[in-house]
Design an enzyme around this catalytic site. Structure first.
Site, PDB file in Angstrom:
ATOM      1  N   LYS A   1       0.469  -1.234   0.345  1.00 56.09           N
ATOM      2  CA  LYS A   1       0.105  -0.467  -0.044  1.00 56.09           C
ATOM      3  C   LYS A   1       0.954   1.728   0.249  1.00 56.09           C
ATOM      4  CE  LYS A   1       1.321   1.655   3.655  1.00 56.09           C
ATOM      5  NZ  LYS A   1       2.125   0.974   4.908  1.00 56.09           N
TER       6      LYS A   1
ATOM      7  N   SER B   1       7.615 -12.128  -1.676  1.00 58.98           N
ATOM      8  CA  SER B   1       7.186 -10.882  -2.632  1.00 58.98           C
ATOM      9  C   SER B   1       7.839 -10.633  -3.779  1.00 58.98           C
ATOM     10  CB  SER B   1       7.299 -10.658  -1.015  1.00 58.98           C
ATOM     11  OG  SER B   1       6.360  -8.975  -1.060  1.00 58.98           O
TER      12      SER B   1
ATOM     13  N   GLY C   1      10.165  -3.624   4.415  1.00 61.69           N
ATOM     14  CA  GLY C   1      10.839  -1.997   5.827  1.00 61.69           C
ATOM     15  C   GLY C   1      11.232  -0.662   5.120  1.00 61.69           C
TER      16      GLY C   1
ATOM     17  N   ASP D   1      -2.883  -0.983   7.583  1.00 62.67           N
ATOM     18  CA  ASP D   1      -2.166  -1.611   6.327  1.00 62.67           C
ATOM     19  C   ASP D   1      -2.683  -2.469   5.942  1.00 62.67           C
ATOM     20  OD1 ASP D   1      -0.432   0.883   6.538  1.00 62.67           O
ATOM     21  OD2 ASP D   1       1.519  -0.673   7.360  1.00 62.67           O
TER      22      ASP D   1
HETATM   23  N1  LIG Z   1       7.952 -11.574   3.041  1.00 64.45           N
HETATM   24  C1  LIG Z   1       8.230 -11.441   4.503  1.00 64.45           C
HETATM   25  N2  LIG Z   1       8.607 -12.582   5.141  1.00 64.45           N
HETATM   26  C2  LIG Z   1       9.230 -12.450   5.879  1.00 64.45           C
HETATM   27  N3  LIG Z   1       9.150 -11.450   7.110  1.00 64.45           N
HETATM   28  C3  LIG Z   1       8.445 -10.811   6.611  1.00 64.45           C
HETATM   29  C4  LIG Z   1       7.623 -10.114   5.193  1.00 64.45           C
HETATM   30  N4  LIG Z   1       7.403  -9.541   4.743  1.00 64.45           N
HETATM   31  C5  LIG Z   1       8.083  -8.742   5.903  1.00 64.45           C
HETATM   32  N5  LIG Z   1       7.847  -9.281   6.964  1.00 64.45           N
HETATM   33  C6  LIG Z   1       7.767  -8.954   8.481  1.00 64.45           C
HETATM   34  O1  LIG Z   1       7.187  -7.481   8.064  1.00 64.45           O
HETATM   35  C7  LIG Z   1       8.887  -6.557   9.243  1.00 64.45           C
HETATM   36  C8  LIG Z   1       8.829  -5.271   8.038  1.00 64.45           C
HETATM   37  O2  LIG Z   1       7.606  -4.500   8.903  1.00 64.45           O
HETATM   38  P1  LIG Z   1       7.812  -3.097   8.472  1.00 64.45           P
HETATM   39  O3  LIG Z   1       8.879  -2.706   9.554  1.00 64.45           O
HETATM   40  O4  LIG Z   1       6.135  -2.613   9.765  1.00 64.45           O
HETATM   41  O5  LIG Z   1       7.777  -2.426   6.948  1.00 64.45           O
HETATM   42  P2  LIG Z   1       7.321  -2.243   6.552  1.00 64.45           P
HETATM   43  O6  LIG Z   1       5.537  -3.008   6.663  1.00 64.45           O
HETATM   44  O7  LIG Z   1       6.932  -1.353   6.404  1.00 64.45           O
HETATM   45  O8  LIG Z   1       7.817  -3.153   5.079  1.00 64.45           O
HETATM   46  C9  LIG Z   1       9.625  -7.300   8.664  1.00 64.45           C
HETATM   47  O9  LIG Z   1      11.588  -7.053   9.273  1.00 64.45           O
HETATM   48  C10 LIG Z   1       9.863  -8.832   8.991  1.00 64.45           C
HETATM   49  O10 LIG Z   1       9.112  -9.110  10.481  1.00 64.45           O
HETATM   50  C1  LIG Z   2       2.984   4.711  10.801  1.00 65.69           C
HETATM   51  C2  LIG Z   2       1.962   3.642  10.064  1.00 65.69           C
HETATM   52  O1  LIG Z   2       0.548   4.495  10.400  1.00 65.69           O
HETATM   53  C3  LIG Z   2       1.904   2.920   8.987  1.00 65.69           C
HETATM   54  C4  LIG Z   2       2.610   1.802   8.720  1.00 65.69           C
HETATM   55  O2  LIG Z   2       3.200   1.704   7.580  1.00 65.69           O
HETATM   56  P1  LIG Z   2       5.070   0.331   7.108  1.00 65.69           P
HETATM   57  O3  LIG Z   2       4.970  -0.537   8.036  1.00 65.69           O
HETATM   58  O4  LIG Z   2       6.135   1.871   7.439  1.00 65.69           O
HETATM   59  O5  LIG Z   2       4.537   0.313   5.916  1.00 65.69           O
HETATM   60  C5  LIG Z   2       1.370   2.620  11.753  1.00 65.69           C
HETATM   61  C6  LIG Z   2       0.162   2.089  11.760  1.00 65.69           C
HETATM   62  O6  LIG Z   2      -0.744   2.989  11.027  1.00 65.69           O
HETATM   63  O7  LIG Z   2      -0.461   1.295  12.108  1.00 65.69           O
HETATM   64 MG   LIG Z   3       4.894  -2.728   8.334  1.00 68.87          MG
END
Ligand SMILES: Nc1ncnc2c1ncn2[C@@H]1O[C@H](COP(=O)(O)OP(=O)(O)O)[C@@H](O)[C@H]1O
Ligand SMILES: C[C@@](O)(CCOP(=O)(O)O)CC(=O)O
Ligand SMILES: [Mg+2]
Length: 384
Positions: free
Chosen positions: A10, A134, A139, A204
């Site tokens: 997203k 994916s 992250g 999300d």
């Molecule tokens: N394809 C995947 N395989 C395993 N873990 C995943 C995967 N995608 C996301 N994650 C988990 O989600 C975390 C990232 O989430 P976050 O910090 O919220 O960033 P975002 O949601 O923006 O990518 C990773 O550190 C991991 O723990």
């Molecule tokens: C910062 C926030 O608004 C969005 C986080 O998105 P992402 O995990 O950084 O893709 C947190 C939330 O709404 O849960």
């Molecule tokens: Mg996230």
């Protein structure tokens, strides 16, 4: 039989962080997906719960006997979820101790705990193998954590027989669930997202499950009908960061300066409310299209300023803002900030002339650009 479920990432057009504190936010699904495939083994004593993370080349395996020893005889539950308890979290941490997670990928632990929670809570200690692939950077603010939890919950609940598609199409086709099934998947995915984010707003997982473009406030979701396309360039600064830590930082700032931060969150709420009305404006000629896009750009710029007030800036984000400004384009960070991804609004009338040029310049800084479709499908499944 194999079940495959795919869930989109997203973008957040307005309202990240503030949405955790009760403000409205606007988000849209993008056409980058996480896909979870699941094949169940024979129910019984032997076998293992396996997870293959294809993109990182890592595989994990937990013999069912070890899972039972750590968690007791869990039955599996296909109805509404029960949140993960601190005892369960401690048991998952113990199960992770036996796995070889490279130091550089230690951030995967939260995702592995979310997997173990969703798998065992839905299917119990039954053997099976999940494979995850994916398109999303992990992250980086594009909701990879939510897409992981939504696709995995979708696959697990389908395998458990708790949700299903009407069928009738060929095995290779993607099909969508009905509303009640999507609701159930979304509730489970939210519990997984809580393990990864700490205190997520739920935006999300909701936009990944339901797709489209949504306004989200205090758990309430409103579908937005965008009559004109919204063109966004996404730039991944490749600066890694962790949503959970950034959320905690904003909350700490809010407890140090409660009045000032309440005003910031309130201002974000107004920006999101206005942006969601502008999204729904129908623009039929060039003047109306430009006026709508000017309003969107101004609101994004204001939101970026308010995000600076929350302390989630990073020099790499500022480099993107400066670079796109040279082309008179407006950008804002998307997701949790602190690095990660930045959105740039591409005005319809400039799309053909400016998009390639600005993307080339951004990539010359070492950033990675994604040209995405905004507002598409949410969770879908297929059986093979
Ligand atoms: N394809 C995947 N395989 C395993 N873990 C995943 C995967 N995608 C996301 N994650 C988990 O989600 C975390 C990232 O989430 P976050 O910090 O919220 O960033 P975002 O949601 O923006 O990518 C990773 O550190 C991991 O723990
Ligand atoms: C910062 C926030 O608004 C969005 C986080 O998105 P992402 O995990 O950084 O893709 C947190 C939330 O709404 O849960
Ligand atoms: Mg996230």
């Amino acid at each position: 039989m194999e079940v495959r479920a795919r869930a989109p990432g997203k973008i957040i057009l307005a309202g990240e962080h503030a949405v955790v504190h009760g403000s409205a936010a606007v988000a849209a699904a993008i056409d980058l997906y996480t896909t979870s495939s699941l094949r169940l083994g024979e129910d019984g004593g032997a076998g293992a719960v396996e997870l293959d993370l294809r993109d990182s080349g890592l595989t994990f395996s937990w013999p069912c006997s070890r899972v039972r020893a750590a968690l007791g005889e869990v039955a599996g539950k296909a109805g509404a979820p029960t949140p993960c308890s601190p005892d369960e979290l401690a048991a998952f941490a113990k199960l992770l101790e036996g796995q070889e997670i490279p130091e550089a990928k230690i951030w995967l632990s939260a995702g592995l705990s979310a997997f173990l929670f969703l798998y065992t809570a839905i299917l119990g200690c039954r053997p099976g193998k999940a494979v995850v692939t994916s398109d999303l950077p992990i992250g980086a603010g594009l909701g990879s954590s939510a897409a992981f939890c939504v696709s995995m919950s979708g696959a697990l609940l389908t395998a458990a027989g708790a949700v299903g598609v009407a069928g009738g199409s060929s095995a290779e086709e993607w099909e969508s669930f009905g509303k009640d099934d999507l609701e159930l998947v979304n509730q489970w995915a939210f519990q997984g997202e809580k393990i990864i984010h700490g205190k997520p707003s739920g935006i999300d997982n909701s936009v990944s499950t339901f797709g489209s473009m949504i306004k989200f406030k205090k758990g309430e979701l409103t579908n937005l009908k965008s009559r004109n396309p919204v063109k966004m360039l996404i730039t991944d600064t490749r600066v890694g960061r962790n949503t959970k830590a950034l959320l905690a930082g904003v909350s700490e700032r809010a407890s140090r300066h409660p009045d000032a931060m309440a005003s910031v969150f309130n201002a974000v709420n107004s920006v999101s409310e206005e942006l969601s009305s502008v999204i729904e404006l129908a623009a039929e000629d060039e003047i109306a299209i430009t006026s709508r896009e000017d309003k969107l750009a101004e609101l994004m710029e204001m939101n970026q300023g308010l995000l600076q007030c929350m302390g989630v800036r990073h020099s790499s984000i500022e480099t993107v803002l400066r670079t796109t400004l040279k082309y008179s384009l407006v950008s804002k960070l998307t997701g949790a900030g602190g690095g990660g991804c930045v959105l740039t609004l591409i005005p319809t009338l400039l799309a053909n002339t400016v998009l390639e040029k600005v993307a080339t310049e951004l990539e010359s800084h070492g950033f990675r650009c994604f040209k995405v479709e905004v507002g598409g499908r949410g969770l879908q499944v297929s059986r093979a």
